[in-house]
Write a protein that holds these residues in place. Structure first.
Motif, PDB file in Angstrom:
ATOM      1  N   GLY A   5       0.957  -1.307   0.174  1.00 46.40           N
ATOM      2  CA  GLY A   5       0.000   0.039   0.009  1.00 46.40           C
ATOM      3  C   GLY A   5       0.898   1.183   0.068  1.00 46.40           C
ATOM      4  N   ILE A   6       1.785   1.121   0.731  1.00 42.81           N
ATOM      5  CA  ILE A   6       2.835   2.352   0.693  1.00 42.81           C
ATOM      6  C   ILE A   6       3.574   2.720  -0.541  1.00 42.81           C
ATOM      7  CG2 ILE A   6       4.965   3.295   1.864  1.00 42.81           C
ATOM      8  CD1 ILE A   6       4.165   1.892   4.721  1.00 42.81           C
ATOM      9  N   VAL A   7       3.943   1.682  -1.352  1.00 43.68           N
ATOM     10  CA  VAL A   7       4.627   1.633  -2.456  1.00 43.68           C
ATOM     11  C   VAL A   7       3.627   2.107  -3.162  1.00 43.68           C
ATOM     12  CG1 VAL A   7       5.550   0.257  -4.309  1.00 43.68           C
ATOM     13  CG2 VAL A   7       6.418  -0.171  -2.047  1.00 43.68           C
ATOM     14  N   LEU A   8       2.410   1.620  -3.349  1.00 43.69           N
ATOM     15  CA  LEU A   8       1.425   2.010  -4.384  1.00 43.69           C
ATOM     16  C   LEU A   8       1.070   3.608  -4.171  1.00 43.69           C
ATOM     17  CD1 LEU A   8      -0.977  -0.996  -4.885  1.00 43.69           C
ATOM     18  CD2 LEU A   8       0.560  -0.075  -6.483  1.00 43.69           C
ATOM     19  N   ALA A   9       0.954   4.105  -2.804  1.00 44.47           N
ATOM     20  CA  ALA A   9       0.397   5.320  -2.839  1.00 44.47           C
ATOM     21  C   ALA A   9       1.763   6.065  -3.053  1.00 44.47           C
ATOM     22  CB  ALA A   9       0.449   5.529  -1.185  1.00 44.47           C
ATOM     23  N   PHE A  10       2.933   5.743  -2.845  1.00 47.86           N
ATOM     24  CA  PHE A  10       4.159   6.431  -3.418  1.00 47.86           C
ATOM     25  C   PHE A  10       4.445   6.725  -4.858  1.00 47.86           C
ATOM     26  CE2 PHE A  10       8.786   7.141  -4.914  1.00 47.86           C
ATOM     27  CZ  PHE A  10       8.918   8.255  -4.474  1.00 47.86           C
ATOM     28  N   LEU A  11       3.818   5.636  -5.758  1.00 46.63           N
ATOM     29  CA  LEU A  11       3.751   5.449  -6.909  1.00 46.63           C
ATOM     30  C   LEU A  11       2.852   6.477  -7.526  1.00 46.63           C
ATOM     31  CD1 LEU A  11       4.698   3.887  -9.796  1.00 46.63           C
ATOM     32  CD2 LEU A  11       2.702   2.724  -9.263  1.00 46.63           C
ATOM     33  N   TYR A  12       1.756   6.378  -7.016  1.00 53.20           N
ATOM     34  CA  TYR A  12       0.732   7.301  -7.596  1.00 53.20           C
ATOM     35  C   TYR A  12       0.730   8.850  -7.122  1.00 53.20           C
ATOM     36  CZ  TYR A  12      -2.141   3.459  -9.885  1.00 53.20           C
ATOM     37  OH  TYR A  12      -2.240   2.500 -10.677  1.00 53.20           O
ATOM     38  N   PHE A  13       1.585   8.836  -6.028  1.00 58.56           N
ATOM     39  CA  PHE A  13       1.974  10.347  -5.608  1.00 58.56           C
ATOM     40  C   PHE A  13       2.633  10.896  -6.583  1.00 58.56           C
ATOM     41  CE2 PHE A  13       4.959  13.207  -3.408  1.00 58.56           C
ATOM     42  CZ  PHE A  13       3.950  14.171  -3.041  1.00 58.56           C
ATOM     43  N   SER A  14       3.723  10.121  -7.047  1.00 59.36           N
ATOM     44  CA  SER A  14       4.861  10.562  -7.684  1.00 59.36           C
ATOM     45  C   SER A  14       4.541  10.678  -9.401  1.00 59.36           C
ATOM     46  CB  SER A  14       6.189  10.222  -7.287  1.00 59.36           C
ATOM     47  OG  SER A  14       6.217   8.855  -7.579  1.00 59.36           O
ATOM     48  N   ILE A  15       3.755   9.650  -9.714  1.00 56.56           N
ATOM     49  CA  ILE A  15       3.831   9.497 -10.983  1.00 56.56           C
ATOM     50  C   ILE A  15       2.206   9.758 -11.714  1.00 56.56           C
ATOM     51  CG2 ILE A  15       3.646   7.954 -13.254  1.00 56.56           C
ATOM     52  CD1 ILE A  15       6.023   6.376 -11.492  1.00 56.56           C
ATOM     53  N   ASN A  16       2.154  10.779 -12.552  1.00 50.61           N
ATOM     54  CA  ASN A  16       0.746  10.906 -13.034  1.00 50.61           C
ATOM     55  C   ASN A  16       0.509   9.956 -14.122  1.00 50.61           C
ATOM     56  OD1 ASN A  16      -1.458  11.923 -14.133  1.00 50.61           O
ATOM     57  ND2 ASN A  16      -0.736  14.051 -14.392  1.00 50.61           N
ATOM     58  N   PRO A  17      -0.622   9.153 -14.056  1.00 51.93           N
ATOM     59  CA  PRO A  17      -0.919   8.132 -14.814  1.00 51.93           C
ATOM     60  C   PRO A  17      -1.315   8.580 -16.337  1.00 51.93           C
ATOM     61  CG  PRO A  17      -2.056   7.613 -12.829  1.00 51.93           C
ATOM     62  CD  PRO A  17      -1.588   9.149 -12.569  1.00 51.93           C
ATOM     63  N   SER A  18      -1.594  10.107 -16.373  1.00 50.73           N
ATOM     64  CA  SER A  18      -1.824  10.599 -17.863  1.00 50.73           C
ATOM     65  C   SER A  18      -0.764  10.544 -18.541  1.00 50.73           C
ATOM     66  CB  SER A  18      -2.724  11.980 -17.531  1.00 50.73           C
ATOM     67  OG  SER A  18      -3.785  11.891 -17.022  1.00 50.73           O
ATOM     68  N   ASN A  19       0.515  10.592 -17.897  1.00 46.53           N
ATOM     69  CA  ASN A  19       1.861  10.941 -18.666  1.00 46.53           C
ATOM     70  C   ASN A  19       2.554   9.553 -18.973  1.00 46.53           C
ATOM     71  OD1 ASN A  19       1.205  13.734 -18.355  1.00 46.53           O
ATOM     72  ND2 ASN A  19       2.354  13.824 -16.621  1.00 46.53           N
ATOM     73  N   VAL A  20       2.150   8.404 -18.638  1.00 48.60           N
ATOM     74  CA  VAL A  20       3.064   7.179 -18.646  1.00 48.60           C
ATOM     75  C   VAL A  20       1.989   6.046 -19.327  1.00 48.60           C
ATOM     76  CG1 VAL A  20       4.408   7.584 -16.759  1.00 48.60           C
ATOM     77  CG2 VAL A  20       2.362   6.289 -16.280  1.00 48.60           C
ATOM     78  N   ASP A  21       2.728   5.206 -19.839  1.00 50.89           N
ATOM     79  CA  ASP A  21       2.009   3.823 -20.669  1.00 50.89           C
ATOM     80  C   ASP A  21       1.994   2.659 -19.946  1.00 50.89           C
ATOM     81  OD1 ASP A  21       1.290   5.655 -22.748  1.00 50.89           O
ATOM     82  OD2 ASP A  21       2.940   5.290 -23.899  1.00 50.89           O
ATOM     83  N   PHE A  22       2.986   2.566 -18.767  1.00 49.68           N
ATOM     84  CA  PHE A  22       3.164   1.333 -18.056  1.00 49.68           C
ATOM     85  C   PHE A  22       1.869   0.826 -17.185  1.00 49.68           C
ATOM     86  CE2 PHE A  22       5.630   4.197 -15.619  1.00 49.68           C
ATOM     87  CZ  PHE A  22       5.302   3.764 -14.293  1.00 49.68           C
ATOM     88  N   LEU A  23       1.153   1.825 -16.918  1.00 47.17           N
ATOM     89  CA  LEU A  23      -0.048   1.649 -15.750  1.00 47.17           C
ATOM     90  C   LEU A  23      -1.183   1.089 -16.557  1.00 47.17           C
ATOM     91  CD1 LEU A  23       0.182   4.805 -13.447  1.00 47.17           C
ATOM     92  CD2 LEU A  23       1.075   2.482 -12.863  1.00 47.17           C
ATOM     93  N   PRO A  24      -1.928   0.117 -15.812  1.00 47.07           N
ATOM     94  CA  PRO A  24      -2.824  -0.657 -16.641  1.00 47.07           C
ATOM     95  C   PRO A  24      -4.009   0.548 -17.251  1.00 47.07           C
ATOM     96  CG  PRO A  24      -3.202  -1.145 -14.193  1.00 47.07           C
ATOM     97  CD  PRO A  24      -1.836  -0.128 -14.356  1.00 47.07           C
ATOM     98  N   LYS A  25      -4.504   0.234 -18.275  1.00 44.68           N
ATOM     99  CA  LYS A  25      -5.731   0.852 -19.024  1.00 44.68           C
ATOM    100  C   LYS A  25      -6.948   0.130 -18.593  1.00 44.68           C
ATOM    101  CE  LYS A  25      -2.513   3.912 -20.618  1.00 44.68           C
ATOM    102  NZ  LYS A  25      -1.945   4.366 -19.723  1.00 44.68           N
ATOM    103  N   CYS A  26      -8.037   0.850 -18.613  1.00 41.18           N
ATOM    104  CA  CYS A  26      -9.344   0.284 -18.515  1.00 41.18           C
ATOM    105  C   CYS A  26      -9.564  -0.630 -19.867  1.00 41.18           C
ATOM    106  CB  CYS A  26     -10.595   1.479 -18.403  1.00 41.18           C
ATOM    107  SG  CYS A  26     -12.152   0.854 -18.337  1.00 41.18           S
ATOM    108  N   PRO A  27      -9.799  -1.758 -19.645  1.00 43.12           N
ATOM    109  CA  PRO A  27     -10.334  -2.827 -21.025  1.00 43.12           C
ATOM    110  C   PRO A  27     -11.439  -2.495 -21.534  1.00 43.12           C
ATOM    111  CG  PRO A  27     -10.065  -3.961 -18.697  1.00 43.12           C
ATOM    112  CD  PRO A  27      -9.875  -2.553 -18.444  1.00 43.12           C
ATOM    113  N   LEU A  28     -12.546  -2.041 -20.818  1.00 43.49           N
ATOM    114  CA  LEU A  28     -13.789  -1.555 -21.354  1.00 43.49           C
ATOM    115  C   LEU A  28     -13.742  -0.572 -22.199  1.00 43.49           C
ATOM    116  CD1 LEU A  28     -16.755  -2.390 -21.402  1.00 43.49           C
ATOM    117  CD2 LEU A  28     -17.154  -0.510 -19.730  1.00 43.49           C
ATOM    118  N   TYR A  29     -12.975   0.423 -21.765  1.00 44.85           N
ATOM    119  CA  TYR A  29     -12.737   1.881 -22.363  1.00 44.85           C
ATOM    120  C   TYR A  29     -11.787   1.447 -23.817  1.00 44.85           C
ATOM    121  CZ  TYR A  29     -11.777   6.249 -23.964  1.00 44.85           C
ATOM    122  OH  TYR A  29     -11.788   7.651 -24.786  1.00 44.85           O
ATOM    123  N   LEU A  30     -10.767   0.893 -23.515  1.00 42.72           N
ATOM    124  CA  LEU A  30     -10.008   0.314 -24.679  1.00 42.72           C
ATOM    125  C   LEU A  30     -10.664  -0.246 -25.902  1.00 42.72           C
ATOM    126  CD1 LEU A  30      -6.729  -0.630 -23.128  1.00 42.72           C
ATOM    127  CD2 LEU A  30      -7.238   1.696 -24.420  1.00 42.72           C
TER     128      LEU A  30
END
Length: 124
Positions: A5-30
């Motif tokens: 949980g701490i690692v994920l919180a730090f990841l989402y704090f420091s990395i904007n999901p809009s600017n990267v491609d390695f975070l999962p995307k919504c399969p329904l939207y895709l």
């Protein structure tokens, strides 16, 4: 589990999901182009951890609803535990899941209508 949980919180704090491609995307939207009720939640988490509450609302207003439900549940359970009270928690009411399901389905349908004001519910 806490470390994850701490690692994920730090990841989402420091990395904007809009600017990267390695975070999962919504399969329904895709696959369909339809926003699911959770679309925008990763970006909303990033905004929440950076105290950008307007950004959270712009990504997924239902996210705020979920946080309010979690806060309500935690407060009632905490009061009952600490003060040895027996305050009824409406999360456990038999009709609560039905009400939440109706809200989620309405949100899902309304956020996919491509006209104002409904398109305001779609993630930005």
């Amino acid at each position: 589990m806490l470390l994850l949980g701490i690692v994920l919180a730090f990841l989402y704090f420091s990395i904007n999901p809009s600017n990267v491609d390695f975070l999962p995307k919504c399969p329904l939207y895709l696959t369909t182009g339809i926003y699911c009720p959770g679309c925008g939640s990763q970006r909303a988490t990033h905004h929440l951890l950076n105290f950008n509450f307007l950004g959270v609302v712009h990504q997924n207003i239902l996210y705020i609803f979920g946080l309010l439900i979690l806060a309500y549940h935690s407060i009632i359970e905490g009061i009952n535990f600490i003060f040895k009270k027996n305050i009824y928690n409406y999360i456990y009411h038999p009709k609560t899941p039905i009400v939440i399901l109706i809200i989620v389905i309405l949100f899902w349908v309304l956020r996919n209508i491509p006209y104002e004001p409904f398109n305001w519910l779609a993630p930005n």
